[in-house]
Design a protein around this motif. Structure first.
Motif, PDB file in Angstrom:
ATOM      1  N   VAL A   1      38.920 -36.439  41.873  1.00 10.36           N
ATOM      2  CA  VAL A   1      37.554 -35.911  41.973  1.00 10.36           C
ATOM      3  C   VAL A   1      37.450 -34.785  42.992  1.00 10.36           C
ATOM      4  CG1 VAL A   1      36.662 -38.192  41.397  1.00 10.36           C
ATOM      5  CG2 VAL A   1      36.678 -37.459  43.777  1.00 10.36           C
ATOM      6  N   LYS A   2      38.500 -34.553  43.725  1.00 12.27           N
ATOM      7  CA  LYS A   2      38.466 -33.507  44.734  1.00 12.27           C
ATOM      8  C   LYS A   2      38.259 -32.141  44.075  1.00 12.27           C
ATOM      9  CE  LYS A   2      39.436 -36.547  47.952  1.00 12.27           C
ATOM     10  NZ  LYS A   2      38.438 -36.982  48.933  1.00 12.27           N
ATOM     11  N   GLN A   3      37.515 -31.301  44.775  1.00 12.45           N
ATOM     12  CA  GLN A   3      37.207 -29.943  44.328  1.00 12.45           C
ATOM     13  C   GLN A   3      36.264 -29.891  43.122  1.00 12.45           C
ATOM     14  OE1 GLN A   3      38.212 -27.290  46.284  1.00 12.45           O
ATOM     15  NE2 GLN A   3      38.825 -29.037  47.549  1.00 12.45           N
ATOM     16  N   THR A   4      35.630 -31.004  42.790  1.00 15.14           N
ATOM     17  CA  THR A   4      34.596 -30.978  41.751  1.00 15.14           C
ATOM     18  C   THR A   4      33.472 -30.058  42.210  1.00 15.14           C
ATOM     19  OG1 THR A   4      35.086 -33.256  41.093  1.00 15.14           O
ATOM     20  CG2 THR A   4      32.943 -32.380  40.452  1.00 15.14           C
ATOM     21  N   ARG A   5      33.057 -29.157  41.343  1.00 20.24           N
ATOM     22  CA  ARG A   5      32.009 -28.183  41.679  1.00 20.24           C
ATOM     23  C   ARG A   5      30.643 -28.796  41.362  1.00 20.24           C
ATOM     24  NH1 ARG A   5      31.787 -24.285  38.691  1.00 20.24           N
ATOM     25  NH2 ARG A   5      31.166 -22.627  40.130  1.00 20.24           N
ATOM     26  N   VAL A   6      29.799 -28.910  42.409  1.00 11.43           N
ATOM     27  CA  VAL A   6      28.555 -29.671  42.306  1.00 11.43           C
ATOM     28  C   VAL A   6      27.333 -28.799  42.554  1.00 11.43           C
ATOM     29  CG1 VAL A   6      27.220 -31.580  43.306  1.00 11.43           C
ATOM     30  CG2 VAL A   6      29.706 -31.802  43.020  1.00 11.43           C
ATOM     31  N   TYR A   7      26.297 -29.040  41.747  1.00  8.63           N
ATOM     32  CA  TYR A   7      24.968 -28.481  42.011  1.00  8.63           C
ATOM     33  C   TYR A   7      24.039 -29.644  42.316  1.00  8.63           C
ATOM     34  CZ  TYR A   7      20.268 -26.685  41.058  1.00  8.63           C
ATOM     35  OH  TYR A   7      18.935 -26.359  41.142  1.00  8.63           O
ATOM     36  N   PHE A   8      23.457 -29.659  43.526  1.00  4.34           N
ATOM     37  CA  PHE A   8      22.539 -30.718  43.934  1.00  4.34           C
ATOM     38  C   PHE A   8      21.151 -30.106  44.026  1.00  4.34           C
ATOM     39  CE2 PHE A   8      22.234 -34.962  46.060  1.00  4.34           C
ATOM     40  CZ  PHE A   8      20.875 -34.931  46.321  1.00  4.34           C
ATOM     41  N   GLU A   9      20.244 -30.571  43.143  1.00  3.97           N
ATOM     42  CA  GLU A   9      18.885 -30.034  43.124  1.00  3.97           C
ATOM     43  C   GLU A   9      17.942 -30.978  43.871  1.00  3.97           C
ATOM     44  OE1 GLU A   9      17.405 -27.834  39.684  1.00  3.97           O
ATOM     45  OE2 GLU A   9      15.753 -29.298  39.580  1.00  3.97           O
ATOM     46  N   VAL A  10      17.193 -30.427  44.826  1.00  5.67           N
ATOM     47  CA  VAL A  10      16.258 -31.251  45.589  1.00  5.67           C
ATOM     48  C   VAL A  10      14.821 -31.097  45.100  1.00  5.67           C
ATOM     49  CG1 VAL A  10      17.674 -31.306  47.674  1.00  5.67           C
ATOM     50  CG2 VAL A  10      16.029 -29.463  47.364  1.00  5.67           C
ATOM     51  N   ASN A  11      14.570 -30.027  44.349  1.00  5.40           N
ATOM     52  CA  ASN A  11      13.237 -29.797  43.807  1.00  5.40           C
ATOM     53  C   ASN A  11      13.369 -28.872  42.607  1.00  5.40           C
ATOM     54  OD1 ASN A  11      10.546 -28.149  43.654  1.00  5.40           O
ATOM     55  ND2 ASN A  11      10.039 -29.932  44.897  1.00  5.40           N
ATOM     56  N   SER A  12      12.499 -29.089  41.615  1.00  6.66           N
ATOM     57  CA  SER A  12      12.648 -28.374  40.349  1.00  6.66           C
ATOM     58  C   SER A  12      12.197 -26.923  40.395  1.00  6.66           C
ATOM     59  CB  SER A  12      11.871 -29.108  39.243  1.00  6.66           C
ATOM     60  OG  SER A  12      10.499 -29.228  39.591  1.00  6.66           O
ATOM     61  N   ALA A  13      11.926 -26.362  41.557  1.00  5.75           N
ATOM     62  CA  ALA A  13      11.480 -24.962  41.640  1.00  5.75           C
ATOM     63  C   ALA A  13      12.438 -23.912  41.063  1.00  5.75           C
ATOM     64  CB  ALA A  13      11.095 -24.602  43.066  1.00  5.75           C
ATOM     65  N   PRO A  14      13.795 -23.937  41.132  1.00  5.96           N
ATOM     66  CA  PRO A  14      14.575 -25.015  41.759  1.00  5.96           C
ATOM     67  C   PRO A  14      14.970 -24.690  43.203  1.00  5.96           C
ATOM     68  CG  PRO A  14      16.025 -23.652  40.430  1.00  5.96           C
ATOM     69  CD  PRO A  14      14.650 -23.040  40.323  1.00  5.96           C
ATOM     70  N   TYR A  15      14.897 -25.712  44.038  1.00  5.97           N
ATOM     71  CA  TYR A  15      15.459 -25.657  45.377  1.00  5.97           C
ATOM     72  C   TYR A  15      16.732 -26.497  45.362  1.00  5.97           C
ATOM     73  CZ  TYR A  15      11.223 -23.592  47.369  1.00  5.97           C
ATOM     74  OH  TYR A  15      10.186 -22.746  47.679  1.00  5.97           O
ATOM     75  N   ALA A  16      17.772 -25.965  46.001  1.00  5.37           N
ATOM     76  CA  ALA A  16      19.065 -26.651  46.007  1.00  5.37           C
ATOM     77  C   ALA A  16      19.454 -27.067  47.414  1.00  5.37           C
ATOM     78  CB  ALA A  16      20.139 -25.733  45.434  1.00  5.37           C
ATOM     79  N   ALA A  17      20.338 -28.037  47.491  1.00  8.80           N
ATOM     80  CA  ALA A  17      20.959 -28.397  48.765  1.00  8.80           C
ATOM     81  C   ALA A  17      22.187 -27.511  48.927  1.00  8.80           C
ATOM     82  CB  ALA A  17      21.360 -29.864  48.777  1.00  8.80           C
ATOM     83  N   GLY A  18      22.102 -26.547  49.821  1.00  7.04           N
ATOM     84  CA  GLY A  18      23.219 -25.635  50.042  1.00  7.04           C
ATOM     85  C   GLY A  18      24.311 -26.258  50.885  1.00  7.04           C
ATOM     86  N   ALA A  19      25.421 -25.538  50.996  1.00  3.98           N
ATOM     87  CA  ALA A  19      26.566 -26.048  51.755  1.00  3.98           C
ATOM     88  C   ALA A  19      26.236 -26.249  53.226  1.00  3.98           C
ATOM     89  CB  ALA A  19      27.743 -25.091  51.606  1.00  3.98           C
ATOM     90  N   ALA A  20      25.204 -25.542  53.747  1.00  3.26           N
ATOM     91  CA  ALA A  20      24.851 -25.650  55.161  1.00  3.26           C
ATOM     92  C   ALA A  20      23.932 -26.830  55.454  1.00  3.26           C
ATOM     93  CB  ALA A  20      24.182 -24.352  55.628  1.00  3.26           C
ATOM     94  N   SER A  21      23.435 -27.501  54.430  1.00  2.72           N
ATOM     95  CA  SER A  21      22.541 -28.642  54.627  1.00  2.72           C
ATOM     96  C   SER A  21      23.335 -29.910  54.909  1.00  2.72           C
ATOM     97  CB  SER A  21      21.676 -28.861  53.379  1.00  2.72           C
ATOM     98  OG  SER A  21      22.474 -29.338  52.299  1.00  2.72           O
ATOM     99  N   PHE A  22      22.652 -30.946  55.370  1.00  5.87           N
ATOM    100  CA  PHE A  22      23.338 -32.213  55.611  1.00  5.87           C
ATOM    101  C   PHE A  22      23.875 -32.791  54.304  1.00  5.87           C
ATOM    102  CE2 PHE A  22      19.057 -33.471  54.570  1.00  5.87           C
ATOM    103  CZ  PHE A  22      19.187 -34.663  53.886  1.00  5.87           C
ATOM    104  N   ILE A  23      23.190 -32.548  53.193  1.00  2.00           N
ATOM    105  CA  ILE A  23      23.691 -33.001  51.891  1.00  2.00           C
ATOM    106  C   ILE A  23      24.958 -32.236  51.535  1.00  2.00           C
ATOM    107  CG2 ILE A  23      23.185 -33.129  49.420  1.00  2.00           C
ATOM    108  CD1 ILE A  23      20.222 -33.452  50.184  1.00  2.00           C
ATOM    109  N   GLY A  24      24.915 -30.925  51.735  1.00  2.42           N
ATOM    110  CA  GLY A  24      26.093 -30.102  51.468  1.00  2.42           C
ATOM    111  C   GLY A  24      27.267 -30.485  52.344  1.00  2.42           C
ATOM    112  N   GLU A  25      26.997 -30.792  53.596  1.00  6.67           N
ATOM    113  CA  GLU A  25      28.080 -31.207  54.499  1.00  6.67           C
ATOM    114  C   GLU A  25      28.687 -32.532  54.049  1.00  6.67           C
ATOM    115  OE1 GLU A  25      26.672 -29.126  58.701  1.00  6.67           O
ATOM    116  OE2 GLU A  25      25.958 -31.150  58.216  1.00  6.67           O
ATOM    117  N   THR A  26      27.844 -33.433  53.558  1.00  2.00           N
ATOM    118  CA  THR A  26      28.373 -34.699  53.044  1.00  2.00           C
ATOM    119  C   THR A  26      29.232 -34.458  51.817  1.00  2.00           C
ATOM    120  OG1 THR A  26      26.492 -35.969  53.895  1.00  2.00           O
ATOM    121  CG2 THR A  26      27.762 -36.969  52.123  1.00  2.00           C
ATOM    122  N   LEU A  27      28.782 -33.598  50.903  1.00  9.87           N
ATOM    123  CA  LEU A  27      29.580 -33.265  49.720  1.00  9.87           C
ATOM    124  C   LEU A  27      30.940 -32.705  50.126  1.00  9.87           C
ATOM    125  CD1 LEU A  27      26.921 -31.667  47.329  1.00  9.87           C
ATOM    126  CD2 LEU A  27      28.268 -33.736  46.888  1.00  9.87           C
TER     127      LEU A  27
END
Length: 300
Positions: A178-204
């Motif tokens: 599963v390593k290097q799986t390319r992920v899009y994490f949407e936090v709101n349908s505007a769409p707003y995303a969880a970027g790599a600099a967010s705590f979600i992105g850091e966890t990913l």
């Protein structure tokens, strides 16, 4: 010439002088407590606050994780974890709370996001405000330290060590496939995303995944939907509140993740654990790890 010796002061005079010195210097039990919040404002308390209103769910959860839930006397309408806070008076939204309701609760301090617009108004009414809004892992660690200092909780960083260990365990549970799986994490349908600099992105990143939203766009950027189409992620992570109609967005039905059904749709409870930067980040890591593992085994 006769030398006069210094007379010994009566003991009661010495005691009075010592008491005054203690009161002035703070050398005794009583002492001022100061914390500096994320506005750069230093707030002074005569003693640790006993009546707290929290206007941000992650701060509510952090107070409780520090073992101080009993000090909460009011919360925003979205604070619902742990279960005990659901019985507390609600004072509206975090950005636009009911000022009168807050004042009626007579708080020693109001904890709020730095983006809240009510700080100046509350302070003008004589209510102390501490503004904290974690966006990254380092922010969560710092907020724990600040609230631990404010509430005089010894070793508040023990909570962080548990979070960190939980995220590490989630990462170690994943197979190399599963390593290097390319992920899009949407936090709101505007769409707003969880970027790599967010705590979600850091966890990913710690889970070994690759975020399609680079850090330079900010923690939670609003994206042009075409950006996601061009990035063509392997896996999409989204809450069920925002999933409806996703495959009907222009061009999205042709993306690999949607075409091959590699979309993890999280329940409301799961989403809350995922998008709140606080004590439940390890749980969020486990949820994302489970998603990555399930999607890796899914055939088109």
């Amino acid at each position: 010439m006769k030398m006069l010796g210094r007379k010994r002061l009566p003991r009661w005079v010495t005691l009075v002088a010592l008491t005054v010195f203690t009161a002035v210097t703070g050398a005794g039990v009583a002492h001022a407590l100061q914390v500096t919040d994320e506005r750069g404002v230093t707030v002074t308390f005569a003693q640790p606050p006993q009546r707290i209103v929290s206007l941000l769910p992650s701060l509510t959860e952090t107070v409780c994780a520090l073992g101080q839930c009993q000090r909460l006397v009011g919360v925003d309408r979205y604070s619902d974890f742990p279960l005990s806070v659901r019985s507390l008076p609600q004072v509206g939204g975090g950005l636009d709370p009911n000022i009168e309701a807050i004042v009626a609760l007579k708080p020693d301090v109001v904890l709020m996001a730095t983006s809240s617009r009510v700080g100046d108004r509350l302070q003008s009414l004589g209510i102390k405000v501490v503004a904290l809004e974690p966006m990254s892992h380092a922010d969560v660690k710092r907020v724990l330290q600040t609230l631990g200092q404010l509430l005089e909780v010894p070793d508040a960083q023990q909570v962080w060590r548990v979070i960190d260990a939980g995220v590490l365990a989630a990462a170690q549970s994943l197979p190399a496939s599963v390593k290097q799986t390319r992920v899009y994490f949407e936090v709101n349908s505007a769409p707003y995303a969880a970027g790599a600099a967010s705590f979600i992105g850091e966890t990913l990143t710690r889970l070994g995944a690759r975020n399609i939203v680079p850090g330079h766009l900010g923690p939670f950027p609003k994206l042009n939907p075409e950006f996601v189409v061009r990035a063509n992620p392997d896996v999409i992570m989204v809450g069920d509140r925002n999933y409806a109609g996703m495959d009907g967005r222009p061009g999205w039905s042709g993306m690999r993740a949607i075409r091959e059904r590699r979309v993890c749709v999280f329940s409301a409870a799961q989403s809350d654990a995922l998008v709140r930067p606080g004590p439940r980040m390890a749980e969020g890591a486990r949820i994302m790890a489970q998603c990555l593992q399930e999607m890796a085994g899914r055939t088109p």
